[in-house]
Design a protein around this motif. Structure first.
Motif, PDB file in Angstrom:
ATOM      1  N   ALA A 205      -1.945  -0.699  -3.532  1.00 56.30           N
ATOM      2  CA  ALA A 205      -1.523  -0.015  -4.755  1.00 56.30           C
ATOM      3  C   ALA A 205      -2.262  -0.543  -5.986  1.00 56.30           C
ATOM      4  O   ALA A 205      -2.677   0.234  -6.851  1.00 56.30           O
TER       5      ALA A 205
ATOM      6  N   ASN B 141       5.165  -1.575  -5.839  1.00 52.48           N
ATOM      7  CA  ASN B 141       3.910  -0.835  -5.736  1.00 52.48           C
ATOM      8  C   ASN B 141       3.674   0.037  -6.964  1.00 52.48           C
ATOM      9  O   ASN B 141       2.536   0.208  -7.400  1.00 52.48           O
TER      10      ASN B 141
ATOM     11  N   SER C 164       0.836  -1.200   0.000  1.00 54.52           N
ATOM     12  CA  SER C 164       0.000   0.000   0.000  1.00 54.52           C
ATOM     13  C   SER C 164       0.867   1.245   0.000  1.00 54.52           C
ATOM     14  O   SER C 164       2.024   1.215   0.410  1.00 54.52           O
ATOM     15  N   PHE C 165       0.284   2.341  -0.441  1.00 52.31           N
ATOM     16  CA  PHE C 165       0.935   3.641  -0.355  1.00 52.31           C
ATOM     17  C   PHE C 165       0.577   4.287   0.970  1.00 52.31           C
ATOM     18  O   PHE C 165      -0.454   3.990   1.565  1.00 52.31           O
TER      19      PHE C 165
END
Length: 125
Positions: free
Chosen positions: A37, A87, A25-26
């Motif tokens: 992501a 990502n 994930s960001f």
């Protein structure tokens, strides 16, 4: 202010069936995005596909189908080998997939509506 967006944090993962893994994930200002992501990319592609459908001529169906393949290939290779996607790559393949799937959905919906209109016109003279 963050309480205004609690519904997003609750519903986005459910809508996308997202695992919400932190390593995929960001983060923004130390806070993890509510979806990973790849799902974020899919959402961006889906949202871009809606105005794209109405503002630009649609690419051929075979081109749209090809847009689905990078995500499928990246996910399958990652699942079956030691390869770990980034990502950034997940985001890009998600955007392509989301755009392709939304355009295919809208094209099929428009074709179904046109066919229904033609059939209805034939029956109603």
């Amino acid at each position: 202010r963050s309480s205004d967006l609690k519904w997003l944090e609750k519903w986005l993962p459910r809508i996308f069936g997202c695992h919400c893994r932190a390593d995929r994930s960001f983060f923004f200002h130390g806070k993890q995005f509510p979806i990973c992501a790849r799902c974020m990319g899919e959402m961006i592609g889906i949202l871009a596909g809606i105005p794209g459908f109405f503002l630009m001529p649609a690419p051929p169906v075979w081109v749209l189908a090809l847009l689905l393949l990078p995500l499928v290939a990246d996910g399958c290779i990652q699942r079956m080998t030691a390869y770990e996607s980034t990502n950034g790559r997940r985001l890009v393949t998600g955007i392509l997939f989301g755009y392709g799937i939304m355009m295919l959905f809208l094209l099929s919906t428009a074709a179904t509506l046109r066919m229904g209109y033609r059939v209805g016109s034939m029956w109603n003279g």
